[in-house]
Design a protein around this motif. Structure first.
Motif, PDB file in Angstrom:
ATOM      1  N   ASP A 284      -4.234   1.813   6.521  1.00 52.20           N
ATOM      2  CA  ASP A 284      -5.117   2.944   6.233  1.00 52.20           C
ATOM      3  C   ASP A 284      -5.094   3.342   4.763  1.00 52.20           C
ATOM      4  O   ASP A 284      -5.754   4.303   4.369  1.00 52.20           O
ATOM      5  CB  ASP A 284      -4.774   4.141   7.122  1.00 52.20           C
ATOM      6  CG  ASP A 284      -3.306   4.562   7.007  1.00 52.20           C
ATOM      7  OD1 ASP A 284      -2.581   3.961   6.195  1.00 52.20           O
ATOM      8  OD2 ASP A 284      -2.897   5.479   7.739  1.00 52.20           O
ATOM      9  N   HIS A 285      -4.332   2.618   3.921  1.00 54.82           N
ATOM     10  CA  HIS A 285      -4.343   2.873   2.476  1.00 54.82           C
ATOM     11  C   HIS A 285      -5.466   2.069   1.831  1.00 54.82           C
ATOM     12  O   HIS A 285      -5.588   0.857   2.075  1.00 54.82           O
ATOM     13  CB  HIS A 285      -3.012   2.489   1.844  1.00 54.82           C
ATOM     14  CG  HIS A 285      -1.928   3.493   2.100  1.00 54.82           C
ATOM     15  ND1 HIS A 285      -0.651   3.354   1.598  1.00 54.82           N
ATOM     16  CD2 HIS A 285      -1.934   4.657   2.816  1.00 54.82           C
ATOM     17  CE1 HIS A 285       0.085   4.390   1.986  1.00 54.82           C
ATOM     18  NE2 HIS A 285      -0.678   5.176   2.721  1.00 54.82           N
ATOM     19  N   ALA A 286      -6.259   2.686   1.019  1.00 54.87           N
ATOM     20  CA  ALA A 286      -7.368   1.990   0.345  1.00 54.87           C
ATOM     21  C   ALA A 286      -6.820   1.013  -0.690  1.00 54.87           C
ATOM     22  O   ALA A 286      -5.824   1.289  -1.364  1.00 54.87           O
ATOM     23  CB  ALA A 286      -8.289   3.004  -0.325  1.00 54.87           C
ATOM     24  N   PRO A 287      -7.450  -0.169  -0.835  1.00 49.39           N
ATOM     25  CA  PRO A 287      -7.024  -1.108  -1.884  1.00 49.39           C
ATOM     26  C   PRO A 287      -7.123  -0.473  -3.267  1.00 49.39           C
ATOM     27  O   PRO A 287      -7.955   0.402  -3.515  1.00 49.39           O
ATOM     28  CB  PRO A 287      -8.009  -2.270  -1.736  1.00 49.39           C
ATOM     29  CG  PRO A 287      -8.506  -2.176  -0.332  1.00 49.39           C
ATOM     30  CD  PRO A 287      -8.542  -0.711  -0.010  1.00 49.39           C
ATOM     31  N   ASP A 288      -6.257  -0.922  -4.148  1.00 48.97           N
ATOM     32  CA  ASP A 288      -6.264  -0.430  -5.525  1.00 48.97           C
ATOM     33  C   ASP A 288      -5.923  -1.583  -6.448  1.00 48.97           C
ATOM     34  O   ASP A 288      -5.874  -2.737  -6.023  1.00 48.97           O
ATOM     35  CB  ASP A 288      -5.292   0.745  -5.695  1.00 48.97           C
ATOM     36  CG  ASP A 288      -3.879   0.415  -5.223  1.00 48.97           C
ATOM     37  OD1 ASP A 288      -3.520  -0.788  -5.222  1.00 48.97           O
ATOM     38  OD2 ASP A 288      -3.139   1.335  -4.853  1.00 48.97           O
ATOM     39  N   ALA A 289      -5.696  -1.296  -7.715  1.00 52.97           N
ATOM     40  CA  ALA A 289      -5.438  -2.346  -8.700  1.00 52.97           C
ATOM     41  C   ALA A 289      -4.146  -3.103  -8.420  1.00 52.97           C
ATOM     42  O   ALA A 289      -3.979  -4.237  -8.883  1.00 52.97           O
ATOM     43  CB  ALA A 289      -5.386  -1.741 -10.111  1.00 52.97           C
TER      44      ALA A 289
END
Length: 424
Positions: A315-320
């Motif tokens: 449920d964590h959004a993708p990031d760099a």
């Protein structure tokens, strides 16, 4: 009844009792050794089995020159010195096992065979873990020493990949299983450990690929995964992947085809179509395809792949830091498997956050089904090694000189010949 008749009747009853107590498969329960198929009368995944690829040998002999026994703690190779099926015997000293080049343990001059016996973890063998099996991989190496005229050669080196497959859901030992009591804190530690995997897949992604032999022009299909059983739903990422000619990640030369926390940089090259597969089959699985390559200056044609895998809560959004980005040549832009495009912006600049900053997984206390989630306080990441992969190169009259650089790619002219492992 006459005495002779009584004696005969008693003997008949004894033989009948022995036949009733006889177990026809008892002789198979000792040493576990197979030649590529389960033993008769046993479940398909009961025993270990061997896989051998002799495509480099092009053997013309009616019997296969390499036979393998996968035992409980060691592998036994029996190699016929007529290695290429030409009638010319190779020198036993030119045969070694694994990247550590272990010599033969025995020779039989009468039968012209050489025997290698090594532990599953010895001679530089590697372990690959799949959901169903533990796979130990090694190689039989033939490196001839040319003692005649140095201008000509009459034989060429060869590498025979060998695998021993051990089922994870069965006991392959002849010894009885002794149950032991484990304290609760040990059980908790085992449940908290994530199991990462990296597998070679078939061209249609439907099953694990049976062979680790490729030729230039083919495509390597990789599937990375994490076993999220008894854990919060997870999303898997491939932080980096490095190819080397030896199992050690620090060996040289090396080529990083995934880098910068999930950028598939190999796809930017003019001669490559490498990319992540989108959409994913599942959040805890990530697939990617890479055009086959080999090191130009390495004559062994072997490569090992070391990938750094990590997991994030689904449920964590993708990031760099947690991303999977491919280069789209049509638009000259980086495209993520999921999430906004700006998570891939650092791939172009090649200045992305370090993988050492991976965030920890903090799971809620409860999840659906009423079972408790456990907080994963350790870093959810691991290095996984895959190999060796044998990459053939085929020369063609229409081809010019090979391109310069650390890698070589070329066209495809058919697949190598493969045969199963059989006894001598």
């Amino acid at each position: 009844m006459r005495p002779g008749s009584s004696l005969g009747f008693a003997l008949f009853c004894w033989l009948l009792g022995e036949a009733a107590a006889y177990n026809p498969w008892g002789f198979l329960r000792g040493e576990a050794e197979l030649w590529g198929a389960p033993a008769v009368g046993q479940p398909p995944n009961f025993s270990p089995w061997a896989w051998v690829d002799v495509s480099q040998l092009q053997a013309a002999a009616p019997l296969h020159p390499v036979a393998v026994q996968c035992q409980e703690a060691q592998v036994v190779l029996t190699v016929h010195r007529d290695l290429f099926g030409t009638g010319r015997l190779v020198r036993a000293g030119d045969l070694t096992l694994g990247t550590a080049a272990c010599p033969a343990t025995a020779q039989n001059a009468a039968e012209n065979v050489v025997t290698f016996v090594a532990g599953l973890h010895e001679c530089g063998s590697t372990l690959r873990v799949t959901p169903d099996a533990l796979i130990y991989s090694t190689t039989l190496n033939y490196s001839p020493v040319h003692a005649g005229n140095p201008v000509i050669v009459r034989t060429s080196p060869a590498v025979v990949p060998i695998e021993c497959h051990y089922p994870r859901r069965s006991n392959v030992s002849s010894s009885a299983i002794k149950p032991t009591w484990a304290p609760f804190h040990s059980t908790v530690a085992a449940e908290q450990k994530l199991l990462f995997s990296l597998r070679l897949m078939s061209d249609d992604w439907s099953a694990e690929r049976a062979s680790a032999v490729f030729q230039l022009g083919e495509v390597l299909h990789f599937q990375a995964g994490v076993d999220a059983e008894n854990h919060a739903p997870l999303r898997l990422f491939v932080d980096s992947c490095v190819a080397t000619p030896a199992p050690e990640r620090g060996s040289s030369p090396q080529y990083a085809f995934i880098d910068f926390s999930g950028c598939l940089v190999d796809g930017q090259l003019d001669d490559a179509t490498s990319a992540f597969v989108s959409p994913r089959p599942r959040p805890d699985v990530l697939q990617f395809a890479v055009d086959a390559f080999k090191f130009a200056a390495d004559s062994s044609s072997l490569i090992y792949i070391t990938c750094h895998l990590k997991a994030s809560l689904a449920d964590h959004a993708p990031d760099a830091l947690n991303k999977a980005c491919s280069f789209d040549k049509a638009s000259s832009l980086w495209v993520p498997v999921e999430g906004p495009r700006d998570v891939c912006s650092c791939c172009e600049a090649r200045r992305c956050p370090s993988g050492g900053l991976s965030r920890r997984l903090q799971a809620p206390s409860r999840w659906r089904g009423g079972r408790s989630r456990r907080d994963l306080s350790s870093q959810p990441e691991e290095d996984v090694v895959l190999g060796p992969l044998l990459i053939h190169s085929w020369q063609h009259p229409s081809r010019g000189r090979m391109p310069s650089g650390g890698r070589v790619r070329a066209g495809s002219w058919g697949r190598p010949w493969r045969v199963p492992a059989l006894p001598l």
